[in-house]
Write a protein that holds these residues in place. Structure first.
Motif, PDB file in Angstrom:
ATOM      1  N   ASN A   9      -4.117 -11.544  -8.974  1.00 14.58           N
ATOM      2  CA  ASN A   9      -5.435 -11.427  -8.350  1.00 14.58           C
ATOM      3  C   ASN A   9      -5.519 -10.269  -7.364  1.00 14.58           C
ATOM      4  N   THR A  10      -4.552  -9.372  -7.411  1.00 16.56           N
ATOM      5  CA  THR A  10      -4.476  -8.185  -6.545  1.00 16.56           C
ATOM      6  C   THR A  10      -4.777  -8.521  -5.083  1.00 16.56           C
ATOM      7  N   MET A  11      -4.054  -9.514  -4.596  1.00 13.67           N
ATOM      8  CA  MET A  11      -4.220  -9.948  -3.213  1.00 13.67           C
ATOM      9  C   MET A  11      -3.076  -9.452  -2.335  1.00 13.67           C
ATOM     10  N   GLU A  12      -2.273  -8.508  -2.848  1.00 13.61           N
ATOM     11  CA  GLU A  12      -1.124  -8.009  -2.091  1.00 13.61           C
ATOM     12  C   GLU A  12      -1.553  -7.298  -0.816  1.00 13.61           C
ATOM     13  N   THR A  13      -2.676  -6.600  -0.855  1.00 15.23           N
ATOM     14  CA  THR A  13      -3.153  -5.894   0.342  1.00 15.23           C
ATOM     15  C   THR A  13      -3.704  -6.868   1.374  1.00 15.23           C
ATOM     16  N   ALA A  14      -4.224  -8.007   0.921  1.00 18.57           N
ATOM     17  CA  ALA A  14      -4.750  -9.002   1.853  1.00 18.57           C
ATOM     18  C   ALA A  14      -3.629  -9.779   2.534  1.00 18.57           C
ATOM     19  N   PHE A  15      -2.556 -10.013   1.824  1.00 20.21           N
ATOM     20  CA  PHE A  15      -1.426 -10.779   2.359  1.00 20.21           C
ATOM     21  C   PHE A  15      -0.118 -10.006   2.185  1.00 20.21           C
ATOM     22  N   PRO A  16       0.063  -8.869   2.850  1.00 16.17           N
ATOM     23  CA  PRO A  16       1.280  -8.074   2.617  1.00 16.17           C
ATOM     24  C   PRO A  16       2.550  -8.771   3.110  1.00 16.17           C
TER      25      PRO A  16
END
Length: 90
Positions: A9-16
């Motif tokens: 879900n490409t949430m890596e930037t939101a939860f690094p």
């Protein structure tokens, strides 16, 4: 299950920090058997007769011994041929 969900879900930037934490958690070994096995191999390699061996050579020999399944597949004739074609060292 959480890390693939975050990546999909490409949430890596939101939860690094959470992503890094899960990556570290998934790479930690479950037991210490692998490290104990490595130290056991090191003890077999560096015995009384080879106690004067240099650290670089000991490290290389232990790596070959630990990864011997990979070393079995190496074509030594090809390695020797490649080495012989390299620039001459004097």
């Amino acid at each position: 299950d959480v890390l693939p969900f975050i990546i999909q879900n490409t949430m890596e930037t939101a939860f690094p920090n959470l992503t890094i934490l899960y990556k570290i958690f998934l790479t930690i070994p479950v037991s210490s058997a692998a490290s104990e096995r490595s130290l056991s191999r090191l003890k077999l390699i560096k015995n009384y007769l080879r106690s004067t061996m240099a650290e670089v050579r000991l490290s290389n020999l232990s790596l070959i011994n630990i990864e011997r399944n990979f070393a079995k597949d190496v074509d030594f004739d090809k390695v020797i041929q490649t080495f012989s074609m390299m620039k001459k060292r004097r």
